[in-house]
Scaffold this active site. Structure first.
Site, short mmCIF file in Angstrom:
data_model
loop_
_atom_site.label_atom_id
_atom_site.label_comp_id
_atom_site.label_asym_id
_atom_site.label_seq_id
_atom_site.Cartn_x
_atom_site.Cartn_y
_atom_site.Cartn_z
N ASP A 99 -11.64 4.33 -18.10
CA ASP A 99 -10.26 4.15 -17.66
C ASP A 99 -9.44 3.96 -18.93
O ASP A 99 -9.71 3.05 -19.71
CB ASP A 99 -10.20 2.88 -16.79
CG ASP A 99 -9.06 2.88 -15.81
OD1 ASP A 99 -7.95 3.24 -16.22
OD2 ASP A 99 -9.28 2.50 -14.63
N ASP A 200 -4.43 5.42 -16.59
CA ASP A 200 -3.66 4.44 -15.83
C ASP A 200 -2.17 4.76 -15.87
O ASP A 200 -1.64 5.13 -16.93
CB ASP A 200 -3.93 3.07 -16.49
CG ASP A 200 -3.43 1.90 -15.67
OD1 ASP A 200 -3.85 1.77 -14.52
OD2 ASP A 200 -2.63 1.11 -16.21
N GLU A 263 -3.56 8.53 -12.68
CA GLU A 263 -2.98 7.75 -11.59
C GLU A 263 -1.49 8.05 -11.49
O GLU A 263 -0.75 7.82 -12.45
CB GLU A 263 -3.18 6.25 -11.84
CG GLU A 263 -2.64 5.41 -10.69
CD GLU A 263 -2.45 3.94 -11.04
OE1 GLU A 263 -2.50 3.12 -10.12
OE2 GLU A 263 -2.24 3.62 -12.22
N HIS A 324 -9.08 0.19 -6.34
CA HIS A 324 -9.09 -1.26 -6.59
C HIS A 324 -7.73 -1.91 -6.40
O HIS A 324 -7.60 -3.11 -6.63
CB HIS A 324 -9.60 -1.50 -8.02
CG HIS A 324 -8.68 -0.90 -9.04
ND1 HIS A 324 -8.53 0.46 -9.19
CD2 HIS A 324 -7.84 -1.47 -9.92
CE1 HIS A 324 -7.64 0.70 -10.13
NE2 HIS A 324 -7.19 -0.45 -10.60
N ASP A 325 -6.72 -1.14 -6.04
CA ASP A 325 -5.37 -1.70 -5.84
C ASP A 325 -4.93 -1.70 -4.39
O ASP A 325 -3.91 -2.30 -4.06
CB ASP A 325 -4.34 -0.85 -6.62
CG ASP A 325 -4.53 -0.94 -8.12
OD1 ASP A 325 -4.85 -2.04 -8.62
OD2 ASP A 325 -4.33 0.09 -8.81
C1 GLC Z 1 -2.68 0.52 -12.40
C2 GLC Z 1 -4.00 -0.15 -12.11
C3 GLC Z 1 -3.74 -1.55 -11.66
C4 GLC Z 1 -3.02 -2.28 -12.77
C5 GLC Z 1 -1.77 -1.53 -13.21
C6 GLC Z 1 -1.27 -2.04 -14.51
O1 GLC Z 1 -1.90 0.65 -11.27
O2 GLC Z 1 -4.70 0.60 -11.18
O3 GLC Z 1 -4.91 -2.22 -11.30
O4 GLC Z 1 -2.67 -3.56 -12.35
O5 GLC Z 1 -2.03 -0.17 -13.41
O6 GLC Z 1 -2.12 -1.63 -15.55
#
Ligand code: GLC
Length: 524
Positions: A99, A200, A263, A324-325
């Site tokens: 990641d 990310d 993402e 995970h979110d």
């Molecule tokens: C992304 C991650 C999340 C994190 C955010 C800030 O959305 O998936 O878990 O809190 O970025 O890095």
């Protein structure tokens, strides 16, 4: 059709390293723990694993606040452990993705510690510093985790920008030195044999150069996160982001056979821009529609259709049910529909990503106030992500076989029945279904590379055809808890898999009787 790349044919499996397997009894998952479970992943049949961040980090956002991009957090192990994990994965034909968190660092990253020191520090322009006064931030931009996105810093009487926690200052990606530093980090991992990255919040990398105020969101309703009260017209998704992604892609391409997933929470027509011009951007900009849409056959059929229509010719599709979110799919749609969701995920055209535990039907756990770990829960009650990050449920022993110590988050109370060991020995389990569908995908070109065509179906049913090399498979999914009847495409066929896994393959004629919450794959 030309040969597909491994990431087009394969299935990705997301591991949240803190919660997969703890090898040393400290209650937190680690790299040797993951290595000890590779046989399971190989048995399941996935092709690549993506690890949420494993870098040194104060863990304010559980590793998404990086303090060193080229090392391993001692909590997870050492660089040598990671090298071993890569080698062990490769030996089993599994790829390993890290990641990458390029948008922001931790406030403890040496770059930020320097940047913060003085206005004329050489690292000052690596972050986003702006004038203002303690009661008046530079503009109206909001943090996704609540409040203003600007943090006043007494030391130099300026604000710094943070799209997430104040412990996560955003880097200034318009600065070529920042770009170079991050490309070097990317090379560091590619040299070690990493097969690619999930990137990310990639749509956040570049902000408006004039830092204009974001406009109000006319569709905002107070039940939504306050962050959504403004449109992110100037704080994210800027045209120049694509130049930066292209630079990352060029580095990755120079190593061959690697992949970039990104993402992106944007409407489809914006998200698909991230394939880049002629496919020079991300290989797979995540498509989160199955997470975001209501679990409704008409809405989902329409979304698949629209996505398929809008994808550029060079854009390979992908699908995701959870991460995970976000709430786990079993909690969002109910455990009765979990099998239907699995069949949808694994028979649509494009690369599927499975979130750890989804394959056994894990659901969100109840977290008592004293067990809260995600500080977002304090800032935005109800939006904390601990319930979806609880330990993987391996067996019915103490702490579900995750740790010999005491787990960092509680184990879900259902672990005695929802666990890998018991489902492995049950030929009709959710796990058995995942494995069967993954195997079928691999052996059926119609599923891996075939065309997609939706076909008419009664209300509550999603039906489509996948076709390649003269072989046609019809998928029919009953999203309701009542029996349904759907027409058989071409009138005759043979059921090859039912989500219930109880019936032997059988012939069907004209119409297909779907039981409540059942999905089937029919050879036609
Ligand atoms: C992304 C991650 C999340 C994190 C955010 C800030 O959305 O998936 O878990 O809190 O970025 O890095």
């Amino acid at each position: 059709m030309s040969k597909l790349e491994w990431w087009q044919e394969g299935v990705v499996y997301q591991i949240y390293p803190l919660s997969f397997h703890d090898s040393n009894g400290d209650g937190a998952g680690d790299l040797p723990g993951i290595a000890s479970r590779l046989d399971y992943l190989q048995w399941l049949g996935v092709d690549a694993i993506w690890l949420s961040p494993i870098y040194p980090s104060p863990m304010a956002d559980f590793g998404y606040d990086v303090s060193n991009y080229t090392d391993v957090n001692p909590m997870f192990g050492t660089l040598a452990d990671l090298d071993r994990l890569i080698a062990e994965a490769h030996r089993r034909g599994l790829r390993l993705l890290l990641d990458l968190v390029p948008n922001h660092t931790s406030t403890q990253h040496p770059w930020f510690l320097e940047s913060r020191k003085s206005r004329d520090n050489p690292k000052r322009s690596w972050y986003i510093w702006k004038d203002g006064s303690p009661d008046r931030p530079p503009n109206n931009w909001l943090s996704i985790f609540g409040g203003s996105a600007w943090e006043w810093d007494d030391r130099t009487d300026q604000y710094y920008y943070h799209a997430f926690l104040k412990e996560q200052p955003d880097l200034n990606w318009r600065n070529p030195e920042v770009q170079q530093a991050m490309l070097d980090a990317i090379r560091f991992w590619l040299e070690r044999g990493v097969d690619g990255f999930r990137i990310d919040v990639i749509w956040h990398l570049i902000k408006d150069s004039l830092f204009r105020d974001n406009p109000a969101n006319p569709c905002y309703t107070p039940d939504q996160s306050p962050y959504l009260s403004l449109l992110t017209r100037y704080s994210a998704d800027q045209p120049e982001v694509h130049d930066v992604i292209k630079r990352i892609r060029d580095v990755v391409d120079s190593y061959g056979e690697r992949v970039l997933l990104g993402e992106i929470y944007l409407p489809v027509e914006r998200a698909i821009e991230y394939y880049g011009r002629e496919g020079s951007g991300l290989h797979l900009p995540f498509n989160f529609q199955l997470i975001q849409l209501p679990w409704n056959a008409a809405a989902i059929s329409r979304a698949i259709e629209d996505y398929e229509r809008q994808l550029p010719t060079y854009g390979w599709p992908n699908w995701v049910l959870g991460n995970h979110d976000k709430p786990r799919v079993a909690s969002r749609i109910g455990s009765a529909q979990v099998r239907v969701a699995a069949m949808l995920l694994l028979t649509l055209r494009g690369t599927p990503t499975i979130y750890y535990g989804e394959e056994i039907g894990m659901s969100d756990a109840a977290i008592a106030p004293e067990q809260i770990r995600d500080t977002r829960e304090y800032r935005q009650p109800g939006r904390g992500r601990d319930p979806v990050r609880t330990p993987m449920q391996w067996n019915s022993e103490r702490y579900a076989g995750f740790t010999a110590g005491s787990p960092w988050l509680p184990v879900h109370s259902n672990y005695a029945t929802i666990n890998v060991k018991s489902q492995r020995s049950d030929p009709t389990s959710v796990l058995a279904l995942y494995r069967r569908l993954i195997q079928l995908r691999r052996s059926e070109p119609a599923l891996t590379r075939g065309s997609y065509r939706s076909i008419p179906a009664p209300q509550g049913v999603i039906a489509y055809l996948r076709e390649a090399e003269g072989r046609k498979l019809q998928i029919a999914l009953n999203l309701t808890s009542q029996p349904q009847t759907a027409p058989v495409h071409g009138l005759v066929g043979r059921i090859i898999v039912s989500t219930i896994l109880d019936t032997d393959a059988g012939p069907v004629k004209e119409s297909l009787s779907l039981r409540a919450d059942e999905g089937v794959i029919v050879e036609v």
